[in-house]
Design a protein around this motif. Structure first.
Motif, PDB file in Angstrom:
ATOM      1  N   ALA A   1       0.915  -1.129  -0.044  1.00  0.00           N
ATOM      2  CA  ALA A   1       0.027  -0.067   0.051  1.00  0.00           C
ATOM      3  C   ALA A   1       0.888   1.167   0.059  1.00  0.00           C
ATOM      4  O   ALA A   1       1.769   1.195   0.662  1.00  0.00           O
ATOM      5  CB  ALA A   1      -0.923  -0.200   1.181  1.00  0.00           C
ATOM      6  N   THR A   2       0.792   2.274  -0.983  1.00  0.00           N
ATOM      7  CA  THR A   2       1.431   3.402  -0.993  1.00  0.00           C
ATOM      8  C   THR A   2       0.474   4.691  -0.845  1.00  0.00           C
ATOM      9  O   THR A   2      -0.352   4.901  -1.809  1.00  0.00           O
ATOM     10  CB  THR A   2       2.067   3.313  -2.250  1.00  0.00           C
TER      11      THR A   2
ATOM     12  N   TRP B   1      -2.615   3.955  -3.358  1.00  0.00           N
ATOM     13  CA  TRP B   1      -2.431   2.790  -4.341  1.00  0.00           C
ATOM     14  C   TRP B   1      -2.355   1.672  -3.570  1.00  0.00           C
ATOM     15  O   TRP B   1      -1.583   1.437  -2.542  1.00  0.00           O
ATOM     16  CB  TRP B   1      -1.290   3.078  -4.852  1.00  0.00           C
ATOM     17  N   LEU B   2      -3.237   0.386  -3.865  1.00  0.00           N
ATOM     18  CA  LEU B   2      -2.959  -0.910  -3.395  1.00  0.00           C
ATOM     19  C   LEU B   2      -2.466  -1.824  -4.562  1.00  0.00           C
ATOM     20  O   LEU B   2      -2.862  -1.663  -5.583  1.00  0.00           O
ATOM     21  CB  LEU B   2      -4.230  -1.486  -3.048  1.00  0.00           C
TER      22      LEU B   2
ATOM     23  N   GLN C   1      -5.854 -11.116  -8.768  1.00  0.00           N
ATOM     24  CA  GLN C   1      -6.159  -9.878  -9.160  1.00  0.00           C
ATOM     25  C   GLN C   1      -7.393  -9.357  -8.386  1.00  0.00           C
ATOM     26  O   GLN C   1      -8.186  -9.926  -8.115  1.00  0.00           O
ATOM     27  CB  GLN C   1      -6.419  -9.914 -10.722  1.00  0.00           C
ATOM     28  N   PHE C   2      -7.416  -8.058  -8.267  1.00  0.00           N
ATOM     29  CA  PHE C   2      -8.391  -7.027  -7.871  1.00  0.00           C
ATOM     30  C   PHE C   2      -9.657  -6.994  -9.057  1.00  0.00           C
ATOM     31  O   PHE C   2      -9.129  -7.214 -10.285  1.00  0.00           O
ATOM     32  CB  PHE C   2      -8.056  -5.732  -7.451  1.00  0.00           C
ATOM     33  N   MET C   3     -10.912  -7.349  -8.598  1.00  0.00           N
ATOM     34  CA  MET C   3     -11.834  -7.121  -9.705  1.00  0.00           C
ATOM     35  C   MET C   3     -12.821  -5.924  -9.150  1.00  0.00           C
ATOM     36  O   MET C   3     -13.605  -6.080  -8.470  1.00  0.00           O
ATOM     37  CB  MET C   3     -12.623  -8.261  -9.757  1.00  0.00           C
ATOM     38  N   PRO C   4     -12.460  -4.715  -9.816  1.00  0.00           N
ATOM     39  CA  PRO C   4     -13.253  -3.408  -9.277  1.00  0.00           C
ATOM     40  C   PRO C   4     -14.525  -3.623  -9.684  1.00  0.00           C
ATOM     41  O   PRO C   4     -14.659  -4.039 -10.869  1.00  0.00           O
ATOM     42  CB  PRO C   4     -12.554  -2.290 -10.059  1.00  0.00           C
TER      43      PRO C   4
ATOM     44  N   TYR D   1      -6.369   2.197  -7.486  1.00  0.00           N
ATOM     45  CA  TYR D   1      -6.213   3.602  -6.495  1.00  0.00           C
ATOM     46  C   TYR D   1      -7.487   3.620  -5.773  1.00  0.00           C
ATOM     47  O   TYR D   1      -8.614   3.587  -6.254  1.00  0.00           O
ATOM     48  CB  TYR D   1      -6.057   4.673  -7.416  1.00  0.00           C
ATOM     49  N   ILE D   2      -7.421   3.814  -4.397  1.00  0.00           N
ATOM     50  CA  ILE D   2      -8.582   4.273  -3.707  1.00  0.00           C
ATOM     51  C   ILE D   2      -8.587   5.504  -3.128  1.00  0.00           C
ATOM     52  O   ILE D   2      -7.600   5.782  -2.385  1.00  0.00           O
ATOM     53  CB  ILE D   2      -8.843   3.111  -2.223  1.00  0.00           C
ATOM     54  N   PRO D   3      -9.387   6.469  -3.419  1.00  0.00           N
ATOM     55  CA  PRO D   3      -9.386   7.866  -2.934  1.00  0.00           C
ATOM     56  C   PRO D   3      -9.891   8.001  -1.338  1.00  0.00           C
ATOM     57  O   PRO D   3     -10.644   7.301  -1.117  1.00  0.00           O
ATOM     58  CB  PRO D   3     -10.424   8.591  -4.067  1.00  0.00           C
TER      59      PRO D   3
END
Length: 59
Positions: free
Chosen positions: A13-14, A28-29, A38-41, A52-54
């Protein structure tokens, strides 16, 4: 359990900060997996290894 091993996931995580602010505007993850993780948005049809998670501040 039955000789099956769990796949490994290596996450990071950044935080993203603007200027001198200590409060991140988002993060950013990123994750890599030994079994194709994989992430599945939501709403997407393809996966990704980085999202990216705001930071949505509540008033």
């Amino acid at each position: 359990m039955g000789g099956k091993t769990d796949p490994g996931v290596d996450p990071s995580a950044t935080p993203v900060c603007k200027g001198d602010s200590v409060i991140p505007e988002g993060v950013w993850l990123e994750a890599q997996g030994s079994d194709g993780f994989q992430f599945m948005p939501k709403g997407d049809t393809t996966g990704t290894n980085r999202i990216y998670i705001p930071n949505d501040p509540r008033n």
